[in-house]
Design a protein around this motif. Structure first.
Motif, short mmCIF file in Angstrom:
data_model
loop_
_atom_site.label_atom_id
_atom_site.label_comp_id
_atom_site.label_asym_id
_atom_site.label_seq_id
_atom_site.Cartn_x
_atom_site.Cartn_y
_atom_site.Cartn_z
N PHE A 59 98.64 0.50 -61.46
CA PHE A 59 99.54 1.82 -61.50
C PHE A 59 98.20 2.65 -61.22
O PHE A 59 97.62 3.09 -62.19
CB PHE A 59 100.25 1.89 -62.66
CG PHE A 59 100.94 3.36 -62.60
CD1 PHE A 59 101.77 3.55 -61.69
CD2 PHE A 59 100.57 4.26 -63.63
CE1 PHE A 59 102.64 4.70 -61.87
CE2 PHE A 59 101.09 5.38 -63.28
CZ PHE A 59 102.14 5.80 -62.58
N HIS A 60 98.50 3.56 -60.11
CA HIS A 60 97.57 4.47 -59.92
C HIS A 60 98.35 5.85 -60.27
O HIS A 60 99.15 6.75 -59.46
CB HIS A 60 97.36 4.73 -58.30
CG HIS A 60 96.43 3.46 -57.93
ND1 HIS A 60 96.69 2.93 -56.57
CD2 HIS A 60 95.74 2.59 -58.63
CE1 HIS A 60 95.79 1.87 -56.47
NE2 HIS A 60 95.10 1.69 -57.60
N ALA A 61 97.81 6.39 -61.47
CA ALA A 61 98.31 7.69 -61.95
C ALA A 61 98.24 8.60 -60.83
O ALA A 61 98.91 9.64 -60.69
CB ALA A 61 97.91 7.88 -63.34
N TRP A 62 97.05 8.75 -60.20
CA TRP A 62 96.99 9.84 -59.27
C TRP A 62 97.81 9.82 -58.00
O TRP A 62 98.14 11.11 -57.65
CB TRP A 62 95.30 9.85 -58.78
CG TRP A 62 95.06 8.41 -57.87
CD1 TRP A 62 94.59 7.30 -58.33
CD2 TRP A 62 95.39 8.08 -56.76
NE1 TRP A 62 94.62 6.42 -57.29
CE2 TRP A 62 95.05 7.02 -56.40
CE3 TRP A 62 95.98 9.00 -55.27
CZ2 TRP A 62 95.23 6.30 -54.86
CZ3 TRP A 62 96.41 8.43 -54.14
CH2 TRP A 62 95.83 7.18 -53.88
N ALA A 63 98.41 8.79 -57.64
CA ALA A 63 99.29 8.68 -56.61
C ALA A 63 100.80 9.09 -56.96
O ALA A 63 101.65 8.90 -56.41
CB ALA A 63 99.23 7.43 -56.01
N HIS A 64 101.15 9.04 -58.46
CA HIS A 64 102.57 9.15 -58.86
C HIS A 64 103.05 10.48 -58.76
O HIS A 64 102.29 11.62 -59.19
CB HIS A 64 102.42 8.66 -60.33
CG HIS A 64 103.99 8.55 -60.87
ND1 HIS A 64 104.74 7.71 -60.36
CD2 HIS A 64 104.22 9.35 -61.88
CE1 HIS A 64 105.98 7.55 -60.85
NE2 HIS A 64 105.81 8.76 -61.79
N ASP A 65 104.30 10.52 -58.19
CA ASP A 65 104.91 11.72 -58.36
C ASP A 65 105.38 12.17 -59.68
O ASP A 65 106.33 11.53 -60.13
CB ASP A 65 106.12 11.77 -57.30
CG ASP A 65 106.84 12.89 -56.96
OD1 ASP A 65 106.91 13.72 -57.76
OD2 ASP A 65 107.63 13.08 -55.87
N ARG A 66 104.90 13.29 -60.21
CA ARG A 66 105.42 13.59 -61.63
C ARG A 66 106.55 14.57 -61.77
O ARG A 66 107.13 14.69 -62.87
CB ARG A 66 104.33 14.47 -62.22
CG ARG A 66 102.93 13.67 -62.25
CD ARG A 66 101.54 14.20 -62.45
NE ARG A 66 100.72 13.57 -63.01
CZ ARG A 66 100.05 13.82 -64.08
NH1 ARG A 66 100.16 15.16 -64.90
NH2 ARG A 66 99.03 13.13 -64.77
N GLY A 67 107.13 14.97 -60.52
CA GLY A 67 108.32 15.76 -60.78
C GLY A 67 109.46 15.21 -60.96
O GLY A 67 109.52 13.88 -61.34
#
Lengths: 520, 299
Positions: A280-288
């Motif tokens: 899981f790449h946290a940097w690529a995750h859409d946090r909206g």
């Protein structure tokens, strides 16, 4: 134990309720062996009838208790079961680099004539072939037949394509570690396992789905000429809703697809050098904020996807869609509502225990209805494997039987579309494929089918009396389903055949290639 | 294909309808009954070749009159002096020079810049989209050629209407309209070495299916046996390419030869498909061109 006995009584009562149409114990044993298994071996119908068909069904559902030593012995010949995915990933990474180097060299020298056949990818093409053959051997030899049928069902429901890039080396672990352990478990666990599997993440491109504008922290921009992915990819989200869970009429919109895709941004795969596992790449995750079916998802990393999968697994539309597919597999191509409703009811009651859902189908009156008997045409895999089982043939460990299945139209793990192969007969039955089945049947009867060895003496003894021979073929191979017409055509063909062995080969070939044996 | 066989298939479909069985078979039977017209022997044939290894279109049909081409391809552009000019603006890659005469006699057209708008980086996905004809949509279950066959009502539906040369039906032909995959025309049918034994076995299976098969099994087997008879009458083994044409060795050359055989046998071939798997561009085009020119049906 008490519970199991109860089930037995329930179902034995069903044929009785149908009055005159009640099945004999042998009829119901044959039907169960055709659907829950890849057809009967010699003697299977009698032994299941003696055991009691519902007791046998329960044994198949409770497969862990069924000894399977013979298959375990055969599995040792398959090297792929000993490979470690990380090892394989490293070798794949090297092979990709080697291929790039060769391509660069070819481009620079202008020499484009070199064959691409041998090349560094060869090992991985062979791996795919070995995987196909393993499926054929397991289907033919396993005592845990229902489990093999369900592994085939789920591999097809959650289809991946072994010919696409990294799936060449990811598919074996997908079958072994994702599908097989959950084939008779809980649907939710299976769904989550497939969502996290590198094979699915690669096949439906979720591995490269990233929140717009996000960049990997370490590599920065433009490292090594490999372009960083630039936005969300909806492929997995769409197929998850349309195929894996809700179904095409499951009441979702394009907005839902986008929201689901955003929830899965960052679900990816480690690079081959790092073992190609789930990452899981946290940097690529859409946090909206995202909304699906009234549920809100916001800045909760990988948990968002897990929550969503659980939500989807619990939707009525999912239960109905998957239950209907199961009924199409086990009952008929266009399954009656009764068995689907029974399966959905069991799903609700048990929160998606696959065994309970299957038990509901196998105890539904629709499963045992006369119109369900022999209502389905065998798929190529079912045809080849049921012929091997009927004749007691031994499959070898080469790739040749899997190639026969492919020639008949069903190359395993090679369906490019995420739909998997359809359950309906229209895809399997066409003139070329039927002729190929006849050829395979004639070859098997003559012990010339590539990849199988058969000794008919154990099944149908050669006999000088043609009528007795054809009766034996009917009883032993077709389990009494031979029509009067077929019997007379085969007898007519035998008329000028004096040699008993030759007569037997011809009779068996015609019986296995004929119309009765195409149905189940 | 004899009329009586079609009538058999058709009435079989009606019989089943009254029993309420097998709607898919019915769809196919109804489809077959619409497509009964005889194919005129001069009907056009689409020969569809798929270069699996992909192709660099701008270096194949080179826009040598376009300065942008040279500006954007400083290293890999084909120098204008090497291009075989076609119309002053476009020209052929030098290794395609053998095709020039086909252009000159107006047998060849190039359609440029037609392709999938989907920018996938997966070679597999790109191929898949070419075959389904639905770029960006992965769940399409059939190929565009099969969809064409299903919807086109004007042409006859013979067993040989849509044929792919190879061991398996490619995705482009997958679907519910009948389509054949033929690996070897001469080996199509039952594999028995002696002809008499083969005929006998074929007849036996035909009788089995005539009497005991229902639904799609019945109609498809009828199509198969009709195809065997048709091929036997035509006897492709005796085929001699016209004008001494020599097809190249190898799978692709053999596919082209067999396509020519089927076209000339007039068995209703409308769409032929063959893969050009991984061969480099210079795959003896001159040989292919000479063979096709010499062996064309209408000189």
């Amino acid at each position: 134990m008490r519970h199991r006995l109860l089930t037995v009584w329930l179902v034995l009562a069903v044929p009785g309720a149908l009055g005159a149409q009640a099945l004999t114990p042998r009829d119901s044993a044959l039907h169960a062996l055709n659907r829950l298994a890849y057809g009967p071996r010699p003697g299977d119908v009698d032994s299941v009838a003696r055991t009691g068909v519902m007791r046998w069904v329960e044994q198949q559902l409770d497969f862990e208790r069924v000894p399977d030593d013979r298959l375990a012995g055969r599995e040792r010949a398959f090297k792929l079961l000993t490979y470690d995915r990380e090892d394989l990933a490293h070798r794949y990474g090297e092979a990709v680099r080697e291929r790039r180097r060769m391509q660069r060299e070819m481009a620079e020298s202008g020499d484009t004539t070199r064959s691409r056949g041998a090349g560094p990818m060869r090992e991985f093409r062979e791996l795919g072939g070995e995987l196909q053959q393993l499926a054929v051997v397991r289907a033919a030899l396993s005592e845990r037949q229902l489990r093999e049928v369900m592994v085939d069902f789920w591999s097809n429901h959650f289809n991946v394509f072994v010919g696409k890039g990294a799936d060449r080396f990811l598919t074996p672990s997908y079958i072994e570690e994702t599908i097989r352990p959950h084939a008779l478990g809980r649907f939710e666990d299976l769904l989550i396992a497939t969502a996290k599997s590198p094979a699915m993440l690669f096949y439906l491109d979720n591995a490269q789905s990233v929140a717009p504008g996000s960049f990997p922290p370490s590599r920065g921009r433009g490292g090594q000429g490999v372009r960083a992915p630039t936005g969300i990819n909806e492929n997995y989200a769409r197929e998850l809703l349309e195929l894996h869970t809700l179904g095409v009429d499951g009441g979702y919109t394009q907005q839902d697809v986008i929201a689901v895709a955003r929830i899965f941004t960052g679900w990816s795969i480690d690079r081959p050098q790092q073992g190609a596992g789930f990452a899981f790449h946290a940097w690529a995750h859409d946090r909206g904020e995202k909304q699906v079916f009234g549920a809100r998802f916001r800045d909760d990393g990988v948990n968002e996807g897990i929550r969503l999968l659980k939500l989807l697994a619990a939707q009525h539309a999912t239960m109905h869609h998957v239950s209907r597919k199961l009924c199409a597999r086990f009952v008929s191509d266009e399954p009656p509502d009764g068995c689907v409703d029974a399966a959905v009811e069991a799903w609700h009651r048990t929160s998606g225990d696959i065994r309970a859902v299957l038990r509901a189908i196998f105890t539904s009156p629709d499963f045992w209805a006369p119109q369900a008997l022999r209502a389905k045409v065998k798929t190529p895999l079912e045809f080849v494997v049921s012929a091997l089982r009927a004749t007691g043939a031994e499959p070898d460990s080469t790739l040749r039987l899997a190639q026969v299945v492919a020639r008949l139209g069903e190359p395993l793990y090679l369906q490019p579309a995420p739909t998997g192969y359809p359950e309906a007969q229209a895809l399997w039955v066409n003139s070329g494929a039927l002729l190929a089945r006849m050829n395979a049947a004639v070859a098997l009867a003559a012990d010339r089918l590539p990849g199988a060895s058969v000794d008919l003496d154990d099944v149908v003894p050669a006999a000088a009396d043609h009528a007795a021979l054809v009766d034996a073929v009917n009883v032993r191979l077709l389990n009494g389903t031979m029509s009067a017409h077929t019997r007379s055509v085969i007898l007519e063909q035998l008329a000028d055949v004096a040699d008993p062995a030759q007569a037997r080969t011809l009779a068996v070939g015609l019986a296995l290639g004929g119309p009765e044996f195409q149905r189940q | 294909m004899s009329i009586s066989r079609r009538v058999f298939v058709k009435s079989g479909g009606l019989a089943l309808f009254s029993l309420g069985l097998d709607p898919l078979f019915l769809a196919r039977a109804a489809f077959a009954s619409v497509h009964r017209s005889i194919v005129p022997s001069d009907h056009p044939v689409l020969v569809c070749l798929f270069q699996r290894g992909a192709v660099d279109g701008l270096n194949m049909i080179v826009p040598h009159g376009e300065p942008l081409y040279y500006r954007e391809r400083p290293r890999i552009a084909i120098p204008a002096r090497d291009v075989v000019d076609l119309d002053g603006h476009f020209g052929l890659h030098p290794s395609l020079a053998p095709l020039k005469s086909l252009w000159d006699n107006k047998s060849l057209a190039a359609i440029h810049a037609v392709g999938s708008p989907d920018a996938t980086r997966s070679h597999f996905d790109a191929q898949d989209y070419m075959e389904t004809g639905t770029p960006g949509v992965k769940s399409t279950s059939d190929g565009w050629v099969n969809r064409y066959c299903r919807h086109d009502q004007e042409h006859a539906d013979t067993a040989f209407r849509a044929v792919a040369f190879g061991p398996q039906l490619p995705r482009i032909l997958a679907g519910t309209a009948p389509a054949l995959a033929i690996d070897d025309l001469q080996a199509f049918g039952l594999r028995v070495p002696q002809e008499a034994a083969r005929d006998k076995l074929t007849r036996a299976f035909e009788q089995l299916y005539e009497g005991a098969a229902t639904g799609l099994l019945a109609s498809s087997s009828q199509e198969g046996f009709a195809a065997i008879k048709m091929l036997k009458r035509v006897n492709p083994a005796q085929y001699q390419p016209a004008n001494g044409a020599a097809y190249p060795q190898g799978r692709f050359g053999r596919s082209l030869l067999q396509i020519a055989q089927l076209i000339k046998a007039d068995v209703g071939l409308e769409i032929a498909f063959a893969d050009v798997g991984g061969q480099p561009v210079q795959f003896r085009l001159e040989v292919v061109r000479r063979a096709i020119e010499a062996d064309r049906p209408c000189p």
